[in-house]
Scaffold this motif. Structure first.
Motif, mmCIF file in Angstrom:
data_model
loop_
_atom_site.group_PDB
_atom_site.id
_atom_site.type_symbol
_atom_site.label_atom_id
_atom_site.label_comp_id
_atom_site.label_asym_id
_atom_site.label_seq_id
_atom_site.Cartn_x
_atom_site.Cartn_y
_atom_site.Cartn_z
ATOM 1 N N ALA A 58 0.693 -1.227 0.088
ATOM 2 C CA ALA A 58 -0.073 0.006 0.063
ATOM 3 C C ALA A 58 0.919 1.295 -0.205
ATOM 4 N N GLN A 61 2.212 1.622 -3.347
ATOM 5 C CA GLN A 61 1.219 2.131 -4.416
ATOM 6 C C GLN A 61 0.697 3.473 -3.984
ATOM 7 N N SER A 63 -1.359 4.349 -1.699
ATOM 8 C CA SER A 63 -2.825 3.895 -1.777
ATOM 9 C C SER A 63 -3.368 4.253 -0.164
ATOM 10 N N GLY A 66 -6.015 1.530 1.000
ATOM 11 C CA GLY A 66 -5.177 0.290 1.230
ATOM 12 C C GLY A 66 -4.499 0.453 2.581
ATOM 13 N N LEU A 67 -4.026 1.840 2.977
ATOM 14 C CA LEU A 67 -3.213 1.922 4.081
ATOM 15 C C LEU A 67 -4.487 1.951 5.387
ATOM 16 N N GLN A 70 -5.380 -1.747 6.316
ATOM 17 C CA GLN A 70 -4.196 -2.324 7.032
ATOM 18 C C GLN A 70 -4.454 -1.765 8.468
#
Length: 562
Positions: A58, A61, A63, A66-67, A70
Motif C-alpha cells: 500500500a 502504491q 494507496s 489500502g493503508l 491495513q
C-alpha cells in the motif's frame, strides 16, 4: 558429567512419571491447551507477515484506502494477539507449577523416607546440599523444561509455516555456471538452512564450556548457602568461643571459590553474548540484502521483499533454536543432573537395602522382648564397632549401656532401622511403641505447642495434658508461651530443650524408651529427677539408657557393655 545419551534417557524416565502421575488429567489438559495456544501464536506470526506485505504494498502504491484497510486489520490482530499472549502465559505458568510441584514432592518424598536422608549422608556420591537440589534445582528443572519445550515446539511450527511462505516468495533463480545453467527453486530456504547450520555449529563451539561452568557455580552457591545456614544454626556456640574470625575465614574461602567459578562462567557467557549479538545484527540485514537484487530488478514488490525478509528471519530463528537457547539449556541440564545425581544415590540405597544378607536384620516377632542375636555393628567402610552382641530385654526392664557412647548411639540407630551396617538380627517387640530421645530433640519452627506435639498433630493432646507434662518436667514458665511462634531450637537453652524431650515422653507414654544422653545438659540431681519421673509415670516401660551419670546405677537392673 553423564553422557548426553544417558542423561536424556534418565530425564525421560523421570518425565514419564510426571505425565503418568495421579494428576495426569490436569497436567495433560494444560499441556494440550498450551500446544493449541502455541499453534495459534504461530498462525498470528504468519498473519503479521502477510499484514506487513500488504502494508508495504500500500505504501509503494501510495494507496490511502489500502493503508486504512491495513490499519483496521492491525487493530484486530493487536487485540487478538494480546488475548492470546495473556492466555498463553497463564497456561504455561500453570504447567510449570504443576511440574515443579510434582518433582519437588517426588524428590523430597524419596529423600525423606525411612531414614534415607540420614543414610545418604554416610555414603559416597554426588548428593551434597540436598536442600538446594530440592528447592532450587527442582524449580529450575521444571520451569526451564516447560520454557525450552514450548520454544522448541514453537520453532518447529514456525519452520513448517514459514517454509511454505519462503518457498512461494523465493521464485526461481538461474545460476549460470559457464558451461550450463541451473534453475534453483526455493533458493532462500536452502540459504537459510546452510546459514543456520553454520551458525549453530559455531554457536555450539562457543557455548560448550558453559554447561560445566554453570554446574560448578550451582555447586559453589549451594556450598556457600549451606555454610551460612550452619553458622546461623550454631550461632550461640560460635559466639561463646568467639569463633567469628574463623567463620569469616571459612566464608571468605567459600566465596573465593564461588568467584573463581563465576569468572569461568562469565568468560563463557561473554563469548556467547558476543556471538549472539553479532548473529542478531547480521540477521536484520542479511535477508533484506539477499532479496534486494530481485526487488531492484523489478521482479518482486516491496511488500514481497519485506515478507521474504521476515519469513527468512523467522525460519532462521526456528533453525537456530539450539544457539538461541544455549544458556537456558546449560542451566537446565546442570539442575537436572544434580537432581538425577541425588536420585541415583537414593536408588543405590534402595538397591543395597534390598539385599538383606549384607545388613543388620531388623525383624518383628510375636514376643514382648527386644533381642539381639549375633549382632555386630560396623561403620560404612566395614570396620567393626561392636560384635557378638547377644541379649534379650524383657518388658519393664531397665538396662544401662556402658562403654563407648558412640557405639551405643549406633546401636540405637540400628534398632530404629536407620543404620544397617553390620550383621546379625535385632528382634523388635511385637507390641508397644519405641520412643527414642537423642541428646537434642528436634524442635521445628512454629508455635511451642506444635514443637511439643511434634511429630503428632497438636489436636492429639489436650491442653490439660500438655500443662501437666510441662509442670512435671519443670517447665511451667513456658505454659503462657504455648501459642507463641519462634525458632525454639535457637531460643531455648539446651537444658530446656532436653526437658521438652521429657514432656514429649510423658505425653506419648511409650512402652520402650531409649535415652541417648538425653539429660546430659542437666546437673546430676536434675538428671536423677528425670529418671525418677520416668519410673513413676511409666512404671511398666522398658528403659535403655546411654548415660554418664555417676549415681544412676541404682535405676538399672542390667548392663550392656559395648
Amino acid at each position: 558429567m553423564p553422557e548426553s545419551r544417558n542423561f536424556f534417557v534418565e530425564f525421560l524416565r523421570l518425565t514419564k512419571q510426571f505425565w503418568c502421575s495421579n494428576r495426569k488429567v490436569k497436567i495433560r489438559g494444560a499441556a494440550s491447551l498450551l500446544a493449541v495456544l502455541t499453534m495459534l501464536q504461530m498462525a498470528m506470526a504468519v498473519l503479521f507477515t502477510q499484514w506487513s506485505a500488504g502494508l508495504f504494498n500500500a505504501l509503494e502504491q501510495h494507496s490511502m484506502r489500502g493503508l486504512m484497510v491495513q490499519v483496521g486489520l492491525l487493530v484486530i490482530l493487536f487485540v487478538a494477539d494480546m488475548i492470546l499472549t495473556g492466555s498463553h502465559l497463564v497456561v504455561k505458568r500453570n504447567l510449570q507449577i504443576y511440574w515443579r510441584d510434582w518433582m519437588t514432592e517426588y524428590v523430597f518424598s524419596r529423600w525423606m523416607k525411612a531414614g534415607r536422608h540420614y543414610l545418604i549422608s554416610h555414603l559416597p556420591g554426588e548428593h551434597d546440599n540436598p536442600d538446594g537440589r530440592i528447592a532450587e534445582d527442582c524449580r529450575v528443572a521444571a520451569e526451564s523444561a516447560v520454557v525450552l519445550g514450548h520454544s522448541l515446539f514453537y520453532s518447529v511450527l514456525l519452520l513448517i509455516g514459514f517454509t511454505q511462505v519462503l518457498w512461494s516468495r523465493s521464485g526461481v533463480v538461474t545460476l549460470d555456471l559457464g558451461f550450463t545453467q541451473v534453475a534453483v527453486y526455493g533458493h532462500l530456504i536452502w540459504i537459510a538452512i546452510i546459514y543456520s547450520a553454520l551458525a549453530s555449529w559455531l554457536g555450539w563451539l562457543v557455548s560448550k564450556p558453559l554447561t560445566g561452568a554453570t554446574n560448578a557455580r550451582q555447586s559453589a552457591e549451594a556450598n556457600f548457602r549451606a555454610s551460612l545456614l550452619e553458622a546461623q544454626e550454631n550461632s550461640q556456640a560460635i559466639a561463646l568461643i568467639h569463633a567469628e574470625s574463623c567463620e569469616r575465614h571459612e566464608f571468605h574461602e567459600l566465596f573465593r571459590k564461588l568467584r573463581l567459578v563465576w569468572d569461568v562462567q562469565t568468560a563463557a557467557w561473554r563469548n556467547i553474548v558476543m556471538f549472539g549479538d553479532g548473529y542478531s545484527v547480521l540477521n536484520m540485514a542479511f535477508p533484506i540484502l539477499l532479496s534486494a537484487p530481485r526487488y531492484i530488478l523489478g521482479k518482486i514488490t516491496l511488500g514481497a521483499l519485506m515478507q521474504s525478509a521476515q519469513a527468512f528471519q523467522q525460519m532462521v530463528g526456528a533453525l537456530s533454536w539450539p544457539v538461541n537457547n544455549v544458556g537456558g539449556i546449560a542451566e537446565w541440564r546442570a539442575s537436572v543432573e544434580r537432581i538425577l545425581s541425588l536420585l541415583k544415590v537414593l536408588d543405590n540405597v534402595d538397591e543395597e537395602l534390598a539385599r538383606p544378607e549384607h545388613w543388620i536384620q531388623v525383624k518383628s516377632f510375636d514376643r514382648p522382648v527386644l533381642a539381639f542375636h549375633d549382632l555386630s555393628i560396623a561403620k560404612y567402610d566395614g570396620s567393626i564397632l561392636a560384635q557378638n552382641i547377644n541379649m534379650e530385654i524383657g518388658k519393664g526392664e531397665h538396662v544401662l549401656i556402658t562403654g563407648n557412647a558412640f557405639t551405643g548411639a549406633k546401636l540405637f540407630h540400628a534398632i530404629a532401622g536407620i543404620r544397617p551396617w553390620g550383621s546379625g538380627v535385632i528382634e523388635l517387640p511385637s507390641q508397644g511403641r519405641l520412643f527414642f530421645m537423642p541428646p537434642r530433640p528436634h524442635l521445628p519452627t512454629g508455635t511451642l505447642r506444635n514443637a511439643i506435639c511434634y511429630p503428632s498433630s497438636r489436636r492429639v493432646f489436650a491442653q490439660e495434658q500438655i500443662e501437666q507434662a510441662l509442670r512435671l518436667a519443670g517447665l511451667e514458665h513456658l505454659i503462657d508461651q504455648l501459642d507463641q511462634w519462634d525458632k525454639w531450637g535457637n531460643t531455648l537453652e539446651r537444658g530446656e530443650q532436653q526437658r521438652l524431650g521429657m514432656v514429649r515422653l510423658l505425653l506419648n507414654r511409650p512402652q520402650w524408651i531409649f535415652l541417648q544422653e538425653a539429660f546430659d545438659s542437666l546437673d546430676h540431681q536434675d538428671e536423677e529427677r528425670m529418671l525418677k519421673l520416668i519410673c513413676e509415670q511409666l512404671p511398666e516401660a522398658t528403659l535403655l539408657t546411654i548415660s554418664h551419670m555417676p549415681n544412676g546405677a541404682s535405676f538399672y537392673s542390667r548392663r550392656l557393655a559395648l
